[in-house]
Write an enzyme that holds these catalytic residues in place. Structure first.
Site, PDB file in Angstrom:
ATOM      1  N   GLN A  72       0.701  -1.170  -0.045  1.00 59.19           N
ATOM      2  CA  GLN A  72      -0.009   0.096  -0.151  1.00 59.19           C
ATOM      3  C   GLN A  72       0.729   1.215   0.046  1.00 59.19           C
ATOM      4  O   GLN A  72       0.361   2.304  -0.607  1.00 59.19           O
ATOM      5  CB  GLN A  72      -0.887   0.020   1.268  1.00 59.19           C
ATOM      6  N   ASP A 109      -6.781   1.643  12.332  1.00 58.49           N
ATOM      7  CA  ASP A 109      -7.797   1.014  11.930  1.00 58.49           C
ATOM      8  C   ASP A 109      -8.719   0.742  13.268  1.00 58.49           C
ATOM      9  O   ASP A 109     -10.074   0.808  12.993  1.00 58.49           O
ATOM     10  CB  ASP A 109      -7.738  -0.421  11.468  1.00 58.49           C
ATOM     11  N   ASN A 159      -2.659  -1.076  13.589  1.00 56.34           N
ATOM     12  CA  ASN A 159      -2.658  -0.331  12.291  1.00 56.34           C
ATOM     13  C   ASN A 159      -2.036  -1.518  11.509  1.00 56.34           C
ATOM     14  O   ASN A 159      -1.582  -2.476  12.039  1.00 56.34           O
ATOM     15  CB  ASN A 159      -1.761   1.078  12.408  1.00 56.34           C
TER      16      ASN A 159
HETATM   17  O1  MRU Z   1      -5.382  -3.383   4.992  1.00 53.50           O
HETATM   18  P1  MRU Z   1      -5.687  -1.849   4.706  1.00 53.50           P
HETATM   19  O2  MRU Z   1      -4.993  -1.488   3.172  1.00 53.50           O
HETATM   20  O3  MRU Z   1      -7.251  -1.634   4.466  1.00 53.50           O
HETATM   21  O4  MRU Z   1      -4.822  -1.129   5.906  1.00 53.50           O
HETATM   22  C1  MRU Z   1      -4.836   0.067   5.952  1.00 53.50           C
HETATM   23  C2  MRU Z   1      -3.971   0.733   6.809  1.00 53.50           C
HETATM   24  O5  MRU Z   1      -3.474  -0.208   7.679  1.00 53.50           O
HETATM   25  C3  MRU Z   1      -4.060   2.150   7.172  1.00 53.50           C
HETATM   26  O6  MRU Z   1      -2.737   2.458   7.852  1.00 53.50           O
HETATM   27  C4  MRU Z   1      -5.209   2.419   8.343  1.00 53.50           C
HETATM   28  O7  MRU Z   1      -6.729   1.969   7.668  1.00 53.50           O
HETATM   29  C5  MRU Z   1      -5.206   3.598   8.783  1.00 53.50           C
HETATM   30  S1  MRU Z   1      -5.605   4.935   7.755  1.00 53.50           S
HETATM   31  C6  MRU Z   1      -7.261   4.565   7.487  1.00 53.50           C
END
Ligand code: MRU
Length: 351
Positions: free
Chosen positions: A190, A231, A241
């Protein structure tokens, strides 16, 4: 935010057909910009589960629109809620949006309100976090402020602005010299795929680093601030997170680098006291053993590991509050402890 000069949110209702929700399909970024059309709650659940959309804030907004689609089609709303709830376990924004929709009399209005609030909360987070970056800049006499971030807590993870990136965009827009170390964020990338693309579209100087590089940079004084999203954060300040966040927090503590978490209040879990109780998503092993990329305009997948090896894929980890400098919320910056959080959000304090 702008993509090639045009303003986009990550999710919206189709202009001439209110039965269709449109969203940016993030699986194709950074190499293709694809808008997907969603017509049913099942399609929305699939988009969340398979990560066409991802990031805590956006998962919540997508669930809000999913409940709206279910209502317009006369579906049983408890079943729709269960279908959405089963998609991903860690981001608390999902349950928060579903519960809000179940209690609402006007599903369209509420879906739009969830999305609008998410964008507005992130905009305010940007203003509160901007001062932190300005303070560092003032000490550095024009040298770049180096911010390290993990995963994507940018506008792609929300409806607009992002949480961790909002102060960065605000600083860049106010002519503060800011540079971002972007953790690649294996296994799904990501950071290298989404955060780097976002920052590039906005003109923010950045450098992608392999996930294990942060500690080394901190030892060399090349990180002024760590800024990440979450999250789910307990009302006592423990932060879940993306996997690897905890290791960055340990390295930051050891090197006296401030470690901030940016979050809208929709990412607080007002029921959970202990971060160890946060459900941690486990995803398919193939995300670890295989990788995808683009070659000659085509998406290709390759094997990385021995075909016979097992792999484990934990999506998130929990950073204990003792490693966190502060929480940047839409109401201001608070300390990662129960008293400071509940002073900022008194409506959630026990009666
Ligand atoms: O697995 P993902 O891509 O949904 O994880 C996203 C994250 O870990 C972000 O850092 C998290 O959602 C915090 S910002 C909304």
């Amino acid at each position: 935010m702008n993509v090639r000069g045009q303003h986009y949110r990550t999710i919206w209702l189709k202009k001439d057909n209110a039965q269709v929700v449109q969203l940016i399909d993030q699986r194709f970024l950074p190499h293709q910009f694809v808008v997907e059309e969603i017509r049913t709650v099942e399609e929305m659940a699939r988009a969340i589960r398979e990560m066409h959309v991802r990031g805590a804030g956006l998962i919540g907004a997508a669930a809000g629109y999913g409940m709206y689609l279910a209502a317009t089609q006369g579906m049983n709303l408890d079943e729709a809620a269960a279908c959405l709830q089963a998609t991903r376990p860690t981001a608390v924004n999902l349950a928060c949006a579903i519960e809000r929709q179940l209690a609402s009399d006007d599903k369209l209005k509420t879906a739009q309100a969830i999305a609008d609030e998410d964008a507005e909360f992130c905009r305010r987070i940007g203003q509160h976090g901007l001062q932190l970056i300005r303070d560092v800049a003032a000490r550095k006499n024009g040298a770049p402020v180096n911010v390290l971030t993990h995963c994507n807590a940018g506008w792609l993870a929300f409806v607009d602005y992002g949480s961790a990136t909002a102060p960065i965009y605000a600083a860049h827009d106010s002519d503060v010299n800011v540079h971002v170390w972007v953790d690649e964020t294996r296994p799904r990338g990501q950071g290298s795929k989404l955060t780097a693309w976002e920052l590039g579209e906005h003109g923010v100087p950045h450098t992608i680093i392999a996930d294990n590089t942060g500690g080394h940079l901190m030892q060399r004084g090349e990180v002024d601030l760590v800024l990440v999203g979450t999250d789910r954060t307990t009302y006592t300040g423990d932060v879940a997170n993306k996997i690897g966040t905890y290791l960055k927090a340990l390295a930051a503590k050891d090197n006296d680098v401030p470690f901030y978490v940016a979050l809208p209040s929709t990412s607080f879990d007002w029921q959970l006291r202990d971060g160890k109780e946060i459900p941690i998503e486990e995803r398919g092993a193939e995300e670890v053993t295989r990788a995808d990329g683009w070659s000659n305009g085509e998406r290709v997948e390759v094997n990385l590991a021995p075909l016979t090896s097992r792999a484990a894929n934990y999506g998130f980890d929990v950073t204990p509050r003792r490693l966190i400098t502060g929480l940047i919320t839409e109401r201001g910056i608070c300390q990662p402890n129960e008293s400071s959080i509940l002073t900022m959000f008194p409506e959630h304090a026990p009666l």
